[in-house]
Design a protein around this motif. Structure first.
Motif, PDB file in Angstrom:
ATOM      1  N   PRO A   1       0.838  -1.205   0.000  1.00  0.00           N
ATOM      2  CA  PRO A   1       0.000   0.000   0.000  1.00  0.00           C
ATOM      3  C   PRO A   1       0.874   1.257   0.000  1.00  0.00           C
ATOM      4  CG  PRO A   1      -0.787  -1.589   1.619  1.00  0.00           C
ATOM      5  CD  PRO A   1       0.530  -2.100   1.136  1.00  0.00           C
ATOM      6  N   TYR A   2       0.454   2.250  -0.764  1.00  0.00           N
ATOM      7  CA  TYR A   2       1.255   3.465  -0.867  1.00  0.00           C
ATOM      8  C   TYR A   2       0.348   4.693  -0.932  1.00  0.00           C
ATOM      9  CZ  TYR A   2      -0.073   2.946  -5.773  1.00  0.00           C
ATOM     10  OH  TYR A   2      -0.791   2.786  -6.930  1.00  0.00           O
TER      11      TYR A   2
ATOM     12  N   ASP B   1       8.308   5.119  -7.919  1.00  0.00           N
ATOM     13  CA  ASP B   1       9.454   4.201  -7.892  1.00  0.00           C
ATOM     14  C   ASP B   1       9.627   3.364  -9.153  1.00  0.00           C
ATOM     15  OD1 ASP B   1       7.175   2.675  -7.549  1.00  0.00           O
ATOM     16  OD2 ASP B   1       8.085   1.318  -6.077  1.00  0.00           O
ATOM     17  N   ALA B   2       8.726   3.480 -10.141  1.00  0.00           N
ATOM     18  CA  ALA B   2       8.781   2.565 -11.285  1.00  0.00           C
ATOM     19  C   ALA B   2       8.742   3.274 -12.631  1.00  0.00           C
ATOM     20  CB  ALA B   2       7.643   1.545 -11.206  1.00  0.00           C
ATOM     21  N   ASN B   3       8.931   4.586 -12.647  1.00  0.00           N
ATOM     22  CA  ASN B   3       8.955   5.375 -13.885  1.00  0.00           C
ATOM     23  C   ASN B   3       7.664   5.252 -14.692  1.00  0.00           C
ATOM     24  OD1 ASN B   3      11.551   5.923 -13.063  1.00  0.00           O
ATOM     25  ND2 ASN B   3      12.524   4.539 -14.530  1.00  0.00           N
TER      26      ASN B   3
ATOM     27  N   LYS C   1      12.292   6.593   5.883  1.00  0.00           N
ATOM     28  CA  LYS C   1      11.303   7.557   6.374  1.00  0.00           C
ATOM     29  C   LYS C   1      10.278   7.901   5.299  1.00  0.00           C
ATOM     30  CE  LYS C   1      14.131   9.597  10.032  1.00  0.00           C
ATOM     31  NZ  LYS C   1      14.802  10.818  10.555  1.00  0.00           N
ATOM     32  N   LEU C   2      10.699   7.942   4.046  1.00  0.00           N
ATOM     33  CA  LEU C   2       9.746   8.167   2.959  1.00  0.00           C
ATOM     34  C   LEU C   2       8.746   7.013   2.874  1.00  0.00           C
ATOM     35  CD1 LEU C   2      11.973   9.595   0.072  1.00  0.00           C
ATOM     36  CD2 LEU C   2      10.214  10.821   1.359  1.00  0.00           C
ATOM     37  N   CYS C   3       9.263   5.795   2.997  1.00  0.00           N
ATOM     38  CA  CYS C   3       8.384   4.619   2.957  1.00  0.00           C
ATOM     39  C   CYS C   3       7.367   4.644   4.093  1.00  0.00           C
ATOM     40  CB  CYS C   3       9.206   3.337   3.029  1.00  0.00           C
ATOM     41  SG  CYS C   3      10.119   2.961   1.518  1.00  0.00           S
ATOM     42  N   GLU C   4       7.821   5.081   5.263  1.00  0.00           N
ATOM     43  CA  GLU C   4       6.922   5.167   6.412  1.00  0.00           C
ATOM     44  C   GLU C   4       5.784   6.150   6.161  1.00  0.00           C
ATOM     45  OE1 GLU C   4       9.568   6.196   9.543  1.00  0.00           O
ATOM     46  OE2 GLU C   4      10.294   4.141   9.859  1.00  0.00           O
ATOM     47  N   LYS C   5       6.036   7.124   5.312  1.00  0.00           N
ATOM     48  CA  LYS C   5       5.009   8.097   4.948  1.00  0.00           C
ATOM     49  C   LYS C   5       4.186   7.635   3.745  1.00  0.00           C
ATOM     50  CE  LYS C   5       5.957  11.393   7.949  1.00  0.00           C
ATOM     51  NZ  LYS C   5       4.951  11.931   8.896  1.00  0.00           N
ATOM     52  N   GLY C   6       4.490   6.445   3.230  1.00  0.00           N
ATOM     53  CA  GLY C   6       3.759   5.921   2.081  1.00  0.00           C
ATOM     54  C   GLY C   6       4.221   6.480   0.753  1.00  0.00           C
ATOM     55  N   ILE C   7       5.432   7.040   0.721  1.00  0.00           N
ATOM     56  CA  ILE C   7       5.992   7.602  -0.506  1.00  0.00           C
ATOM     57  C   ILE C   7       7.086   6.664  -1.011  1.00  0.00           C
ATOM     58  CG2 ILE C   7       7.191   9.567  -1.544  1.00  0.00           C
ATOM     59  CD1 ILE C   7       5.956  11.305   0.683  1.00  0.00           C
ATOM     60  N   PHE C   8       6.865   6.057  -2.165  1.00  0.00           N
ATOM     61  CA  PHE C   8       7.808   5.082  -2.700  1.00  0.00           C
ATOM     62  C   PHE C   8       8.665   5.710  -3.795  1.00  0.00           C
ATOM     63  CE2 PHE C   8       5.106   1.035  -1.719  1.00  0.00           C
ATOM     64  CZ  PHE C   8       5.274   1.294  -0.372  1.00  0.00           C
TER      65      PHE C   8
END
Length: 358
Positions: free
Chosen positions: A22-23, A28-30, A313-320
């Motif tokens: 979930p994001y 992250d995948a262009n 920390k970005l992942c923890e915020k849901g930013i991939f």
């Protein structure tokens, strides 16, 4: 027991991790942040409702799509092959030209499929390095020297390069193609729409030159898995030897056709992302501890102080975004896909918070 049956050179392969979690924002995948154009979606819905003929095999030669692509690029449709993404065409090229002991020359850092496809075919991948201290710029001299030394069957140029964003000038690409006469020179132009640069017209002159394209990036159709190659007749016929029958579904062929018709909206989307790339690059340079690399694609490579902590920390915020833990050339680097302004602004806000409040 099963592991012992696997070919030794493949046992160390690590399956691709698409980070399917979930994001909040996915950069992250262009992928394109723009959906399939509404008119195209409506026509696709009508096609499915009326009679898609999905009980029958698709056109094994994708003739309608190839003819539409031939009009778009002003080339003979017989010199186009359609694949399940350009990934499939990369593997086909290896299957056709590479055998035990054959070498494949490819840039590093770059797209992992170049080396993997070579290994699967039984060949030996050989890197030519894009030096970090030179901002990952291409050097035609480095490629020519490696060609003379290694005598490869295939030479890859990813243009613009993924994940660094660098562009090799057209004249340099053609000089490589002209020099490497005993190899197939493969120019992967997955991101070329974002810099309006291509060597497709030159495939008529260079019989060893093949260009790979995709609908996954600028056209926003990553979900249909459709790519294609353009080359001269001899090289096209050779590649077609190992293409599986019915390799592109009827729905994928039709969806790609529909999006090709929406030239105005696609051009607007590309222009938006190019402008957004320049704005985002400029804003990223203002953040402490971030070094921004110039990009000609729809993503930006950055080198970040405390990279793993920032990524976490970005992942923890849901930013991939994409991190490159296994590549020493990309140590402390993140690749950020360019999104819409709202997504990019949220990313910048979080990066500012993280980098200034460590």
């Amino acid at each position: 027991m099963i592991e012992e049956l696997i070919r030794p050179e493949i046992r160390s392969f690590i399956p691709y991790d698409a980070n399917q979690q979930p994001y909040k924002i996915k950069l992250d995948a262009n992928e394109s942040p723009f959906n399939m154009p509404l008119k195209a979606r409506q026509k696709l819905s009508e096609f499915i409702l009326n009679n898609p003929g999905l009980n029958l095999y698709p056109d094994t030669d994708s003739v309608k799509l190839r003819k539409a692509l031939s009009e778009h690029w002003k080339v003979d449709y017989r010199n186009i092959i359609v694949g399940t993404g350009s990934d499939q065409l990369i593997q086909i090229l290896a299957n056709v030209f590479v055998g035990p002991g054959d070498r494949v020359l490819y840039p590093a850092p770059s797209f992992g499929m170049y080396a993997d496809s070579c290994i699967i075919a039984g060949g030996t991948p050989v890197k030519y390095i894009l030096q970090p201290e030179n901002r990952f710029e291409y050097s035609k001299q480095t490629i020519l020297e490696a060609y003379d030394k290694e005598k490869p069957k295939l030479v890859y140029i990813c243009n613009p390069n993924n994940p660094t964003g660098n562009l090799m000038p057209r004249g340099d690409v053609l000089e490589v193609a002209g020099y490497c006469k005993d190899a197939v020179v493969i120019v992967d132009e997955a991101y070329a729409e974002f810099c309006d640069d291509t060597v497709i017209p030159d495939t008529a002159e260079y019989e060893n030159l093949i260009v790979l394209k995709t609908f996954s990036k600028a056209y926003g159709l990553a979900g249909i898995r459709c790519g294609y190659s353009i080359a001269g007749p001899g090289l096209t016929n050779a590649v077609n030897l190992a293409r599986a029958p019915y390799n592109i579904s009827s729905l994928s062929q039709y969806a790609a056709l529909l999006v090709l018709e929406e030239k105005t909206e696609i051009a607007q989307n590309i222009s938006y992302l190019v402008n957004e790339r320049e704005w985002l690059s400029k804003e990223l340079t203002k953040i402490q501890g971030i070094d921004v690399y110039n990009s000609y694609a729809n993503f930006i490579l950055v080198r970040v102080d405390n990279c793993r902590e920032v990524y976490k920390k970005l992942c923890e915020k849901g930013i991939f975004v994409r991190i490159f833990g296994a590549s020493p050339l990309l140590e402390n680097c993140l690749r950020i896909s360019v999104g819409i302004r709202q997504q990019n602004t949220v990313l910048l806000d979080e990066l500012n918070t993280i980098c200034y409040n460590k």
